[in-house]
Design an enzyme around this catalytic site. Structure first.
Site, mmCIF file in Angstrom:
data_model
loop_
_atom_site.group_PDB
_atom_site.id
_atom_site.type_symbol
_atom_site.label_atom_id
_atom_site.label_comp_id
_atom_site.label_asym_id
_atom_site.label_seq_id
_atom_site.Cartn_x
_atom_site.Cartn_y
_atom_site.Cartn_z
ATOM 1 N N VAL A 241 -80.865 87.395 14.898
ATOM 2 C CA VAL A 241 -79.784 87.062 15.838
ATOM 3 C C VAL A 241 -79.029 88.334 16.263
ATOM 4 O O VAL A 241 -78.364 88.379 17.297
ATOM 5 C CB VAL A 241 -78.794 86.050 15.198
ATOM 6 C CG1 VAL A 241 -77.697 85.628 16.169
ATOM 7 C CG2 VAL A 241 -79.528 84.798 14.707
ATOM 8 N N HIS B 165 -82.009 89.293 26.435
ATOM 9 C CA HIS B 165 -80.659 88.761 26.232
ATOM 10 C C HIS B 165 -79.682 89.818 26.726
ATOM 11 O O HIS B 165 -79.422 90.797 26.063
ATOM 12 C CB HIS B 165 -80.472 88.504 24.732
ATOM 13 C CG HIS B 165 -79.160 87.874 24.401
ATOM 14 N ND1 HIS B 165 -78.671 86.777 25.059
ATOM 15 C CD2 HIS B 165 -78.236 88.188 23.457
ATOM 16 C CE1 HIS B 165 -77.510 86.446 24.537
ATOM 17 N NE2 HIS B 165 -77.223 87.281 23.568
HETATM 18 N N1 APR Z 1 -76.745 93.314 4.626
HETATM 19 C C1 APR Z 1 -75.999 92.179 4.681
HETATM 20 N N2 APR Z 1 -74.924 92.053 5.466
HETATM 21 C C2 APR Z 1 -74.564 93.087 6.226
HETATM 22 C C3 APR Z 1 -75.282 94.304 6.229
HETATM 23 C C4 APR Z 1 -76.416 94.399 5.375
HETATM 24 N N3 APR Z 1 -77.155 95.500 5.317
HETATM 25 N N4 APR Z 1 -74.655 95.140 7.099
HETATM 26 C C5 APR Z 1 -73.618 94.475 7.635
HETATM 27 N N5 APR Z 1 -73.543 93.238 7.102
HETATM 28 C C6 APR Z 1 -72.580 92.169 7.353
HETATM 29 C C7 APR Z 1 -71.132 92.624 7.480
HETATM 30 O O1 APR Z 1 -70.570 92.919 6.227
HETATM 31 C C8 APR Z 1 -70.484 91.417 8.162
HETATM 32 O O2 APR Z 1 -69.963 90.511 7.212
HETATM 33 O O3 APR Z 1 -72.826 91.531 8.602
HETATM 34 C C9 APR Z 1 -71.673 90.764 8.906
HETATM 35 C C10 APR Z 1 -71.492 90.703 10.413
HETATM 36 O O4 APR Z 1 -70.479 89.796 10.691
HETATM 37 P P1 APR Z 1 -69.434 89.948 11.900
HETATM 38 O O5 APR Z 1 -68.903 91.330 11.936
HETATM 39 O O6 APR Z 1 -68.482 88.788 11.807
HETATM 40 O O7 APR Z 1 -70.356 89.812 13.200
HETATM 41 P P2 APR Z 1 -70.860 88.454 13.893
HETATM 42 O O8 APR Z 1 -69.862 88.010 14.898
HETATM 43 O O9 APR Z 1 -71.281 87.492 12.845
HETATM 44 O O10 APR Z 1 -72.136 88.979 14.699
HETATM 45 C C11 APR Z 1 -73.266 89.473 14.003
HETATM 46 O O11 APR Z 1 -74.810 88.620 15.641
HETATM 47 O O12 APR Z 1 -74.505 87.625 17.708
HETATM 48 C C12 APR Z 1 -74.786 88.825 17.033
HETATM 49 O O13 APR Z 1 -73.901 90.559 18.492
HETATM 50 C C13 APR Z 1 -73.714 89.894 17.269
HETATM 51 O O14 APR Z 1 -75.034 91.681 16.353
HETATM 52 C C14 APR Z 1 -73.952 90.794 16.094
HETATM 53 C C15 APR Z 1 -74.373 89.804 14.988
#
Ligand code: APR
Length: 316
Positions: free
Chosen positions: A122, A179
């Site tokens: 995603v 996208h």
């Molecule tokens: N392993 C696990 N989790 C990770 C890692 C990793 N290596 N690196 C980052 N994360 C986690 C972060 O700690 C955070 O909790 O990924 C999460 C991302 O969450 P948000 O910042 O809330 O982002 P979100 O709105 O969920 O979007 C995530 O989906 O729709 C796409 O463009 C959006 O690329 C983005 C992704």
């Protein structure tokens, strides 16, 4: 709790999209969910909170949180939402590098701990991240796919329903391509209970809906001011998971590996896919106008630029 025979779903990233996807899976009873994040306490806290909602929402499945990828062992399906959103001042290449390194690391872990899983990506930039995942995982291409078309199509369906004041469930559409700005919404495949929207709406209203669909992510970002959309993106990913895990064989627009379909090779992009228990069972080739085909190929050029960026960064 009796969990034998219940699918195991790993949601990587316990942020907005990942936690919402987990919640939808639980509400639907789609499978036992393992929520993974690198931030200590975050997946554990959200999983416990969701578990505590269970007695009220009547879950038949479980949710656990972890920072340890070993806990995804045996997962049937993995939804990857980990990564950063693009921040002000960040170039597309910066985002590509940051999320590219995250996806590459996560896919190494999936390969090690859940080698038989079907993986739905995603994280943005979507089409390029799925290609990177495919290359890193080394899984057959039917088991690696990306979520974008379900989201873009859902947005367009909602806008058509709002415009015509009809049930959203009556509206069907197809949004193909990459996208982003170069996505390819298809009015000729947009219908209300089988009636083409070209018979129900003036051309300029259709054009306005297409423009709003293209800007769908941006519209939410402008309203929220911090953060980006997550309810609809999570819903798109879970819709795909549902069709796969329940072998529903729904035809949904997904980022899939193309091997000659639509005249494109060795690229991931949004096309209609038949989703069943083995993942992408088939890519459906729609009849497109010359203009639509050209738009799809333009979309592919954008994805190829991103793939070139991955090569320059040494990620593929
Ligand atoms: N392993 C696990 N989790 C990770 C890692 C990793 N290596 N690196 C980052 N994360 C986690 C972060 O700690 C955070 O909790 O990924 C999460 C991302 O969450 P948000 O910042 O809330 O982002 P979100 O709105 O969920 O979007 C995530 O989906 O729709 C796409 O463009 C959006 O690329 C983005 C992704």
């Amino acid at each position: 709790m009796h969990t034998q025979g219940v699918p195991k779903i790993a949601c990587i990233g316990a942020g907005n999209v990942g936690a919402t996807a987990a919640q939808y899976c639980l509400e639907m009873g789609l499978g036992n969910v393992v929520l993974v994040d690198i931030v200590e306490g975050l997946p554990q806290g959200k999983a416990l909170d969701m578990t505590e909602a269970g007695p009220i929402r009547n879950y038949s499945v479980t949710c656990t949180g972890t920072n340890d990828y070993a806990d995804i062992a045996g997962a049937d399906l993995v939804i990857v939402t980990a990564g950063l959103p693009r921040k002000p001042g960040m170039t597309r290449l910066d985002l590509l590098e940051k999320n590219g390194r995250i996806i590459s690391g996560i896919c190494g872990q999936i390969k090690q701990h859940a080698p038989d899983a079907i993986v739905i990506i995603v994280t943005n930039p979507l089409d390029v991240m799925v290609y990177l995942a495919y290359k890193t995982l080394g899984f057959p291409n039917n088991r690696v796919l990306g979520m974008a078309g379900c989201l873009d199509s859902a947005r367009m369906r909602a806008f058509v329903a709002m415009e015509l004041s009809v049930s959203m469930t009556n509206v069907d559409t197809m949004v193909l391509g990459s996208h982003g700005d170069a996505m390819v919404p298809l009015p000729q495949y947009t219908t209300v209970s089988g009636i083409p929207i070209t018979q129900l709406m003036a051309q300029e209203r259709i054009a306005a809906i297409i423009a709003r669909t293209r800007d769908g992510g941006g519209e939410i970002v402008r309203l929220l001011k911090t953060g980006s959309a997550f309810y609809a993106p999570a819903a798109g990913a879970v819709r795909m998971a549902q069709s796969i895990l329940r072998d529903e064989r729904q035809v949904l627009p997904c980022a899939a590996y193309l091997n000659g379909e639509y005249g494109l090779n060795d690229i991931y992009m949004g096309v209609p896919c038949l989703l069943g228990r083995s993942g992408v069972e088939n890519v459906v080739e729609l009849k497109l106008t010359e203009q639509e085909t050209a738009a799809l190929h333009h979309s592919a050029c954008e994805v190829q630029e991103g793939m070139e960026g991955l090569r320059q960064l040494g990620l593929i």
